[in-house]
Design a protein around this motif. Structure first.
Motif, PDB file in Angstrom:
ATOM      1  N   THR A 136       0.853  -1.195   0.000  1.00 53.25           N
ATOM      2  CA  THR A 136       0.000   0.000   0.000  1.00 53.25           C
ATOM      3  C   THR A 136       0.884   1.238   0.000  1.00 53.25           C
ATOM      4  N   LEU A 137       0.316   2.332  -0.423  1.00 55.34           N
ATOM      5  CA  LEU A 137       1.035   3.607  -0.454  1.00 55.34           C
ATOM      6  C   LEU A 137       1.450   4.027   0.956  1.00 55.34           C
ATOM      7  N   ALA A 138       0.731   3.552   1.965  1.00 55.55           N
ATOM      8  CA  ALA A 138       1.060   3.887   3.349  1.00 55.55           C
ATOM      9  C   ALA A 138       2.443   3.376   3.756  1.00 55.55           C
ATOM     10  N   LYS A 139       2.991   2.424   2.998  1.00 56.38           N
ATOM     11  CA  LYS A 139       4.322   1.890   3.307  1.00 56.38           C
ATOM     12  C   LYS A 139       5.450   2.825   2.867  1.00 56.38           C
ATOM     13  N   VAL A 140       5.111   3.816   2.046  1.00 53.67           N
ATOM     14  CA  VAL A 140       6.118   4.730   1.496  1.00 53.67           C
ATOM     15  C   VAL A 140       6.336   5.893   2.463  1.00 53.67           C
ATOM     16  N   ASP A 141       7.586   6.336   2.564  1.00 50.40           N
ATOM     17  CA  ASP A 141       7.898   7.498   3.400  1.00 50.40           C
ATOM     18  C   ASP A 141       7.033   8.680   2.965  1.00 50.40           C
ATOM     19  N   PRO A 142       6.385   9.380   3.899  1.00 50.73           N
ATOM     20  CA  PRO A 142       5.483  10.490   3.535  1.00 50.73           C
ATOM     21  C   PRO A 142       6.150  11.555   2.659  1.00 50.73           C
ATOM     22  N   ALA A 143       7.422  11.820   2.870  1.00 50.29           N
ATOM     23  CA  ALA A 143       8.113  12.825   2.044  1.00 50.29           C
ATOM     24  C   ALA A 143       8.218  12.338   0.605  1.00 50.29           C
ATOM     25  N   ARG A 144       8.480  11.051   0.437  1.00 47.81           N
ATOM     26  CA  ARG A 144       8.547  10.467  -0.918  1.00 47.81           C
ATOM     27  C   ARG A 144       7.178  10.504  -1.579  1.00 47.81           C
ATOM     28  N   THR A 145       6.130  10.189  -0.808  1.00 49.88           N
ATOM     29  CA  THR A 145       4.772  10.236  -1.345  1.00 49.88           C
ATOM     30  C   THR A 145       4.413  11.647  -1.788  1.00 49.88           C
ATOM     31  N   ALA A 146       4.738  12.631  -0.964  1.00 49.64           N
ATOM     32  CA  ALA A 146       4.428  14.024  -1.310  1.00 49.64           C
ATOM     33  C   ALA A 146       5.108  14.418  -2.616  1.00 49.64           C
ATOM     34  N   LYS A 147       6.344  13.988  -2.795  1.00 46.13           N
ATOM     35  CA  LYS A 147       7.069  14.289  -4.034  1.00 46.13           C
ATOM     36  C   LYS A 147       6.414  13.593  -5.224  1.00 46.13           C
ATOM     37  N   LEU A 148       6.040  12.328  -5.037  1.00 46.45           N
ATOM     38  CA  LEU A 148       5.361  11.576  -6.090  1.00 46.45           C
ATOM     39  C   LEU A 148       4.078  12.281  -6.525  1.00 46.45           C
ATOM     40  N   LEU A 149       3.317  12.761  -5.566  1.00 47.35           N
ATOM     41  CA  LEU A 149       2.020  13.371  -5.879  1.00 47.35           C
ATOM     42  C   LEU A 149       2.151  14.684  -6.647  1.00 47.35           C
ATOM     43  N   THR A 150       3.314  15.316  -6.579  1.00 50.56           N
ATOM     44  CA  THR A 150       3.507  16.525  -7.383  1.00 50.56           C
ATOM     45  C   THR A 150       3.876  16.196  -8.830  1.00 50.56           C
ATOM     46  N   ALA A 151       4.243  14.933  -9.086  1.00 44.23           N
ATOM     47  CA  ALA A 151       4.717  14.551 -10.418  1.00 44.23           C
ATOM     48  C   ALA A 151       3.641  13.911 -11.284  1.00 44.23           C
ATOM     49  N   ILE A 152       2.477  13.606 -10.705  1.00 41.34           N
ATOM     50  CA  ILE A 152       1.405  12.951 -11.454  1.00 41.34           C
ATOM     51  C   ILE A 152       0.074  13.649 -11.209  1.00 41.34           C
ATOM     52  N   ILE A 153      -0.864  13.422 -12.125  1.00 40.84           N
ATOM     53  CA  ILE A 153      -2.193  14.027 -12.047  1.00 40.84           C
ATOM     54  C   ILE A 153      -3.230  12.924 -12.182  1.00 40.84           C
ATOM     55  N   GLY A 154      -4.260  12.992 -11.343  1.00 45.42           N
ATOM     56  CA  GLY A 154      -5.343  12.021 -11.409  1.00 45.42           C
ATOM     57  C   GLY A 154      -6.495  12.535 -12.254  1.00 45.42           C
ATOM     58  N   TYR A 155      -7.188  11.597 -12.914  1.00 45.99           N
ATOM     59  CA  TYR A 155      -8.322  11.952 -13.776  1.00 45.99           C
ATOM     60  C   TYR A 155      -9.441  10.929 -13.619  1.00 45.99           C
ATOM     61  N   ARG A 156     -10.639  11.390 -13.946  1.00 49.02           N
ATOM     62  CA  ARG A 156     -11.817  10.535 -14.033  1.00 49.02           C
ATOM     63  C   ARG A 156     -12.339  10.610 -15.466  1.00 49.02           C
ATOM     64  N   LEU A 157     -12.677   9.475 -16.029  1.00 47.36           N
ATOM     65  CA  LEU A 157     -13.311   9.425 -17.346  1.00 47.36           C
ATOM     66  C   LEU A 157     -14.763   9.010 -17.133  1.00 47.36           C
ATOM     67  N   GLU A 158     -15.699   9.951 -17.371  1.00 44.56           N
ATOM     68  CA  GLU A 158     -17.135   9.681 -17.240  1.00 44.56           C
ATOM     69  C   GLU A 158     -17.611   9.147 -18.594  1.00 44.56           C
ATOM     70  N   ILE A 159     -17.925   7.866 -18.637  1.00 44.49           N
ATOM     71  CA  ILE A 159     -18.195   7.193 -19.908  1.00 44.49           C
ATOM     72  C   ILE A 159     -19.583   7.537 -20.430  1.00 44.49           C
ATOM     73  N   ARG A 160     -19.615   7.976 -21.691  1.00 42.05           N
ATOM     74  CA  ARG A 160     -20.880   8.305 -22.361  1.00 42.05           C
ATOM     75  C   ARG A 160     -21.192   7.336 -23.495  1.00 42.05           C
ATOM     76  N   ALA A 161     -20.174   6.658 -24.017  1.00 43.13           N
ATOM     77  CA  ALA A 161     -20.386   5.709 -25.117  1.00 43.13           C
ATOM     78  C   ALA A 161     -19.542   4.468 -24.868  1.00 43.13           C
ATOM     79  N   TRP A 162     -20.189   3.314 -24.990  1.00 42.32           N
ATOM     80  CA  TRP A 162     -19.538   2.014 -24.815  1.00 42.32           C
ATOM     81  C   TRP A 162     -19.538   1.315 -26.169  1.00 42.32           C
TER      82      TRP A 162
END
Length: 200
Positions: A136-162
């Protein structure tokens, strides 16, 4: 390959299961610099919503929030020789495959949403590795996690067509389809052969 109506796959629960089982695909979107694609791990956040993340430096990242995008997942596939049908000289080669296209609007998440996506993706994949203890992400040092979170972006794809496709020889006589399935199985392609045997 343009899907024949016989190959149209509209079983949403089965499509969701395939996306969950594979968990990885290609996300396409238009940008001012032309069309772009990113290869992304995905996880279901709801019946009609996929979560994913991108590196902040990815060419798609700055254009996705509010954009329409297409997620493509490639399932099993196999080349089919016309000789395997046993139906005469007028058959031609083809490719059988299972694929899913999910189209919808993309929304950027906040940091809590990003963490939820990361946790969900790792949980979905790690549970398959049991009896290994789950990472789990909880196993990672909080400082490392904070750095990781600045390097990536989360997104949601709301599906309208399958759009699902299961091209498994349904347009062939049963004997020809089953003969091709047997030939594929003899060459080690047991999983797609099993799908072909069950195709109607």
């Amino acid at each position: 390959m343009h899907p024949h109506p016989a190959f149209r796959w509209e079983d949403r629960p089965a499509i969701r299961d395939l996306v969950r089982d594979i968990g990885f695909g290609a996300l396409f979107a238009a940008t001012p610099d032309g069309p772009r694609v990113a290869h992304v791990p995905v996880v279901w956040l709801g019946d009609d919503t996929l979560g994913f993340h991108l590196a902040r430096g990815n060419g798609l990242a700055r254009h996705l929030d509010g954009a329409t995008a297409l997620f493509n997942l490639q399932g099993l596939d196999a080349y089919v020789s016309p000789d395997w049908y046993g139906a005469g000289p007028d058959e031609v080669p083809t490719w059988n495959y299972v694929a899913v296209e999910l189209e919808g609007q993309v929304t950027r998440t906040d940091e809590d949403g990003l963490v939820a996506i990361l946790d969900a993706i790792s949980h979905e994949q790690e549970r398959r590795l049991a009896p290994k203890p789950e990472w789990t992400l909880a196993k990672v040092d909080p400082a490392r996690t904070a750095k990781l979170l600045t390097a990536i972006i989360g997104y949601r794809l709301e599906i309208r067509a399958w759009r699902g496709t299961r091209k498994l020889g349904q347009n062939k006589p049963d004997a020809a389809r089953l003969a091709a399935a047997d030939a594929l199985a003899a060459r080690g392609s047991d999983r797609i052969a099993a799908l072909m045997r069950g195709a109607k």
